[in-house]
Design a protein around this motif. Structure first.
Motif, short mmCIF file in Angstrom:
data_model
loop_
_atom_site.label_atom_id
_atom_site.label_comp_id
_atom_site.label_asym_id
_atom_site.label_seq_id
_atom_site.Cartn_x
_atom_site.Cartn_y
_atom_site.Cartn_z
N LEU A 204 32.17 36.87 -70.78
CA LEU A 204 31.09 36.75 -71.22
C LEU A 204 29.96 37.34 -71.36
O LEU A 204 29.64 37.98 -72.63
N LEU A 205 29.66 38.24 -69.74
CA LEU A 205 28.24 38.37 -69.90
C LEU A 205 28.56 39.98 -69.79
O LEU A 205 27.78 40.81 -70.57
N ARG A 206 29.79 40.65 -69.79
CA ARG A 206 30.32 41.56 -69.76
C ARG A 206 30.35 42.22 -71.55
O ARG A 206 29.97 43.21 -72.16
N LEU A 207 30.47 41.03 -72.09
CA LEU A 207 30.68 41.28 -73.81
C LEU A 207 29.25 41.75 -74.14
O LEU A 207 29.02 42.38 -75.25
N GLY B 74 24.35 30.42 -78.03
CA GLY B 74 24.84 29.34 -78.10
C GLY B 74 26.76 29.91 -78.11
O GLY B 74 27.07 29.71 -78.87
N VAL B 75 27.03 29.26 -76.74
CA VAL B 75 28.79 30.24 -77.39
C VAL B 75 29.17 29.01 -76.13
O VAL B 75 30.17 28.66 -74.74
N THR B 76 30.52 27.74 -77.69
CA THR B 76 31.05 26.98 -76.83
C THR B 76 32.56 27.21 -76.88
O THR B 76 33.49 28.74 -77.60
N VAL B 77 33.56 27.64 -75.39
CA VAL B 77 34.73 27.97 -74.90
C VAL B 77 36.02 26.79 -75.08
O VAL B 77 35.11 25.78 -74.41
N SER B 78 36.92 26.83 -74.57
CA SER B 78 38.12 26.53 -74.40
C SER B 78 38.53 27.24 -72.92
O SER B 78 39.18 26.35 -72.71
N ASN B 79 37.54 27.75 -72.21
CA ASN B 79 38.21 28.25 -71.02
C ASN B 79 37.41 28.89 -70.53
O ASN B 79 36.94 30.38 -70.78
N SER C 178 29.89 16.51 -71.56
CA SER C 178 31.03 16.35 -72.10
C SER C 178 31.81 16.75 -72.89
O SER C 178 31.30 17.85 -73.61
N GLY C 179 33.62 16.94 -73.13
CA GLY C 179 33.66 17.81 -74.72
C GLY C 179 33.34 18.98 -74.05
O GLY C 179 33.87 19.53 -72.71
N SER C 180 33.52 19.79 -75.54
CA SER C 180 33.17 21.35 -74.73
C SER C 180 32.49 22.13 -73.83
O SER C 180 31.54 21.28 -73.86
N VAL C 181 32.71 22.89 -73.64
CA VAL C 181 32.09 23.00 -72.95
C VAL C 181 31.10 24.35 -73.36
O VAL C 181 31.75 25.67 -74.45
N VAL C 182 30.03 24.77 -72.87
CA VAL C 182 29.17 25.90 -74.16
C VAL C 182 27.74 26.34 -73.04
O VAL C 182 27.04 25.30 -71.76
N TYR C 183 28.08 27.19 -73.28
CA TYR C 183 27.17 28.45 -72.24
C TYR C 183 25.83 29.03 -73.29
O TYR C 183 26.25 28.87 -74.67
N GLN C 184 24.75 29.55 -72.02
CA GLN C 184 23.77 29.49 -73.25
C GLN C 184 23.77 30.88 -72.56
O GLN C 184 23.03 31.30 -71.32
N VAL C 185 23.10 32.08 -73.23
CA VAL C 185 23.15 33.61 -72.85
C VAL C 185 22.03 33.43 -74.02
O VAL C 185 21.07 33.40 -75.05
#
Length: 322
Positions: free
Chosen positions: A285-288, A272-277, A231-238
């Protein structure tokens, strides 16, 4: 008869129970959909058994209401119980009887039709729980897992619309637990399964929805995937091979990135990338990351949590789920 996939088999509204001045259950609002495998979790004394007694009309609520199949759990308890199968945590048997004899004995409480039809139902049920090859052996030689599967067969013999299982895989070895979970998954298309357990790994493997009780209060209720997403902020892992610092800096400069961290071990890095959108993250994200041709992506996805971690955080940390 319930036939809509979104129909509620169980629904409670502000259900509460007080014993001798002690509130065992506090304003419980529970919803269990048809054909779900619903994991009902909580520490000892959390109120799980009290809830089951209230659902089956075996105890009178202090406040609120409970309905099963759209019927009042107290007023219509006899009619409800005709459509419910129940497995106790530690089922007991006549040890000299076989599995087939045990199911025949149980079936006689529910069916009065032709003997051939009853025997067909018994054979079908033995197949559902994987006991065909043990059907005519005395129960005294059964393993713990086989006893639990026989217990589920007994609970299932009357074609119930709801199965209530109390710790169905407790005290079993890994193979026994696996066999019981496989049976539960097979039964999903025939019935709704509501079960209490303390084995969180099992819940994560078979449940589609989870509720967590703590001190008589519902502190979380959500689809398991939603609960494990956190819950809360969304985090992506690469996961990447190579030096990820350039990618980390590129991500950190984006307006939709709250934070970007980099951990490296044995030549493999994890961003670890915490995002607002979320939409921007899934698009860009992956493109970058791949703009740096010196790195290779080995994994990508939204961070998920282990159910034990979520459970302990909610129960010990006082957090609330949905």
């Amino acid at each position: 008869m319930i036939d809509s996939p979104n129909s509620l088999v169980i629904e409670t509204k502000s259900l509460s129970k007080t014993y001798k001045g002690v509130q065992a259950l506090k304003s419980l609002n529970l919803k269990v959909k048809q054909h779900s495998i619903f994991g009902f979790l909580g520490p000892n004394g959390a109120g799980k058994t009290t809830t089951i007694k209230l659902l089956l009309g075996l105890a009178r609520p202090t406040g609120g209401t409970a309905s099963v199949f759209g019927q009042d759990a107290l007023r219509d308890s006899v009619a409800i119980r005709r459509r419910v199968g129940y497995l106790a945590q530690d089922p007991r048997y006549y040890e000299h009887m076989t599995a087939r004899e045990t199911l025949r004995f149980t079936a006689n409480f529910f069916f009065s039709g032709p003997k051939a039809a009853i025997e067909e139902r018994i054979q079908e049920t033995l197949g559902l729980v994987g006991l065909e090859d043990k059907a005519d052996r005395p129960i005294k030689g059964f393993s713990g897992g086989e006893r639990q599967r026989l217990g589920i067969a007994q609970a299932q013999i009357n074609y119930p619309d709801l199965l209530i299982l109390d710790e169905p895989a407790a005290s079993l070895d890994p193979q026994g637990r696996r066999d019981v979970l496989e049976v539960m998954e097979r039964l999903r298309k025939y019935t709704t399964i509501f079960y209490s357990t303390h084995i969180l790994d099992d819940v994560q493997r078979v449940s589609d929805t989870v509720a967590i009780l703590n001190h008589g209060e519902l502190v979380a209720q959500a689809p398991i995937e939603e609960l494990l997403a956190g819950s809360g902020s969304v985090v992506y892992q690469v996961g990447i091979r190579g030096d990820g610092e350039t990618a980390r800096q590129a991500l950190a400069s984006q307006p939709w990135v709250i934070a970007a961290t980099l951990k490296t071990k044995n030549g493999t890095s994890l961003l670890g990338v915490t995002v607002s959108n979320e939409e921007a993250a899934e698009t860009e994200l992956l493109r970058l990351v791949l703009a740096d041709r010196t790195v290779k992506v080995t994994e990508f996805g939204r961070q998920k949590y282990d159910l034990e971690e979520v459970f302990l955080n909610i129960v010990e940390g006082g957090g609330n789920g949905k």
